[in-house]
Design a protein around this motif. Structure first.
Motif, PDB file in Angstrom:
ATOM      1  N   VAL A 173     -11.935  29.123 -53.001  1.00 12.16           N
ATOM      2  CA  VAL A 173     -11.025  28.390 -52.240  1.00 12.16           C
ATOM      3  C   VAL A 173     -11.651  27.938 -51.116  1.00 12.16           C
ATOM      4  O   VAL A 173     -11.054  27.099 -50.287  1.00 12.16           O
ATOM      5  CB  VAL A 173      -9.859  29.491 -51.705  1.00 12.16           C
ATOM      6  N   ARG A 174     -12.783  28.314 -50.557  1.00 10.17           N
ATOM      7  CA  ARG A 174     -13.545  27.939 -49.573  1.00 10.17           C
ATOM      8  C   ARG A 174     -14.369  26.685 -49.566  1.00 10.17           C
ATOM      9  O   ARG A 174     -14.908  26.143 -48.745  1.00 10.17           O
ATOM     10  CB  ARG A 174     -14.173  28.874 -48.530  1.00 10.17           C
ATOM     11  N   GLN A 175     -14.680  26.384 -51.041  1.00  7.23           N
ATOM     12  CA  GLN A 175     -15.370  25.124 -51.382  1.00  7.23           C
ATOM     13  C   GLN A 175     -14.559  24.219 -51.633  1.00  7.23           C
ATOM     14  O   GLN A 175     -13.498  24.197 -51.914  1.00  7.23           O
ATOM     15  CB  GLN A 175     -16.260  25.480 -52.567  1.00  7.23           C
ATOM     16  N   GLU A 176     -14.998  22.794 -51.179  1.00  7.61           N
ATOM     17  CA  GLU A 176     -14.173  21.757 -51.580  1.00  7.61           C
ATOM     18  C   GLU A 176     -14.599  21.457 -53.099  1.00  7.61           C
ATOM     19  O   GLU A 176     -15.722  20.998 -53.295  1.00  7.61           O
ATOM     20  CB  GLU A 176     -14.449  20.475 -50.717  1.00  7.61           C
ATOM     21  N   ILE A 177     -13.827  21.405 -53.926  1.00  6.43           N
ATOM     22  CA  ILE A 177     -14.080  20.992 -55.280  1.00  6.43           C
ATOM     23  C   ILE A 177     -13.282  19.791 -55.746  1.00  6.43           C
ATOM     24  O   ILE A 177     -11.938  19.646 -55.563  1.00  6.43           O
ATOM     25  CB  ILE A 177     -13.259  22.316 -56.354  1.00  6.43           C
ATOM     26  N   THR A 178     -14.198  18.646 -56.049  1.00  4.15           N
ATOM     27  CA  THR A 178     -13.377  17.419 -56.385  1.00  4.15           C
ATOM     28  C   THR A 178     -13.519  17.175 -57.796  1.00  4.15           C
ATOM     29  O   THR A 178     -12.753  16.343 -58.435  1.00  4.15           O
ATOM     30  CB  THR A 178     -14.457  16.327 -55.762  1.00  4.15           C
ATOM     31  N   GLU A 179     -14.205  17.875 -58.541  1.00 11.36           N
ATOM     32  CA  GLU A 179     -14.092  17.803 -59.989  1.00 11.36           C
ATOM     33  C   GLU A 179     -14.594  19.291 -60.537  1.00 11.36           C
ATOM     34  O   GLU A 179     -15.342  20.007 -59.936  1.00 11.36           O
ATOM     35  CB  GLU A 179     -14.959  16.910 -60.692  1.00 11.36           C
ATOM     36  N   ARG A 180     -13.861  19.698 -61.679  1.00  9.65           N
ATOM     37  CA  ARG A 180     -14.109  20.878 -62.293  1.00  9.65           C
ATOM     38  C   ARG A 180     -14.921  20.592 -63.593  1.00  9.65           C
ATOM     39  O   ARG A 180     -14.603  20.628 -64.727  1.00  9.65           O
ATOM     40  CB  ARG A 180     -12.657  21.570 -62.797  1.00  9.65           C
ATOM     41  N   ASP A 189     -10.493  28.303 -59.351  1.00  8.27           N
ATOM     42  CA  ASP A 189      -9.321  28.616 -58.291  1.00  8.27           C
ATOM     43  C   ASP A 189      -9.905  29.665 -57.465  1.00  8.27           C
ATOM     44  O   ASP A 189      -9.442  29.919 -56.192  1.00  8.27           O
ATOM     45  CB  ASP A 189      -8.105  29.310 -59.132  1.00  8.27           C
TER      46      ASP A 189
END
Length: 106
Positions: free
Chosen positions: A73-80, A70
């Motif tokens: 916030v400035r990175q695109e997270i497609t999978e955790r 969380d």
């Protein structure tokens, strides 16, 4: 957001514990992780610091991992995944350390 940019490994190793924890926390947003990595100082080189950081990530709880993701916030997270978290944290640590000797103090 990394608040300690380009401090160099030598300066990081010599920081008081609380400042080292704060610098690491800005890289990963997990106090437990930051404390464990800070307590491993001094690191002989950047690779040793990065390895210690990588080893401690999988030991965190799922709740901690969720909070860390969380914070990106400035990175695109497609999978955790732990692999993605390791890469993102490594990038932030490299930004914190900067060049091998750090940037000069003014």
């Amino acid at each position: 957001m990394v608040m300690h940019k380009g401090i160099g490994l030598e300066r990081f190793n010599s920081l008081p514990r609380t400042r080292a924890v704060h610098a690491l926390y800005s890289c990963c947003c997990a106090v437990t992780w930051a404390e464990k990595v800070a307590d491993g100082r001094p690191y002989a080189d950047r690779a040793a610091l990065l390895k210690a950081a990588e080893v401690e990530l999988p030991a965190l709880s799922d709740a901690d991992l969720g909070r860390i993701f969380d914070s990106f916030v400035r990175q695109e997270i497609t999978e955790r995944t732990t692999e993605l978290l390791t890469r993102l944290t490594r990038d932030r640590i490299n930004l914190m350390i900067g060049p091998s000797d750090g940037y000069p103090e003014y």
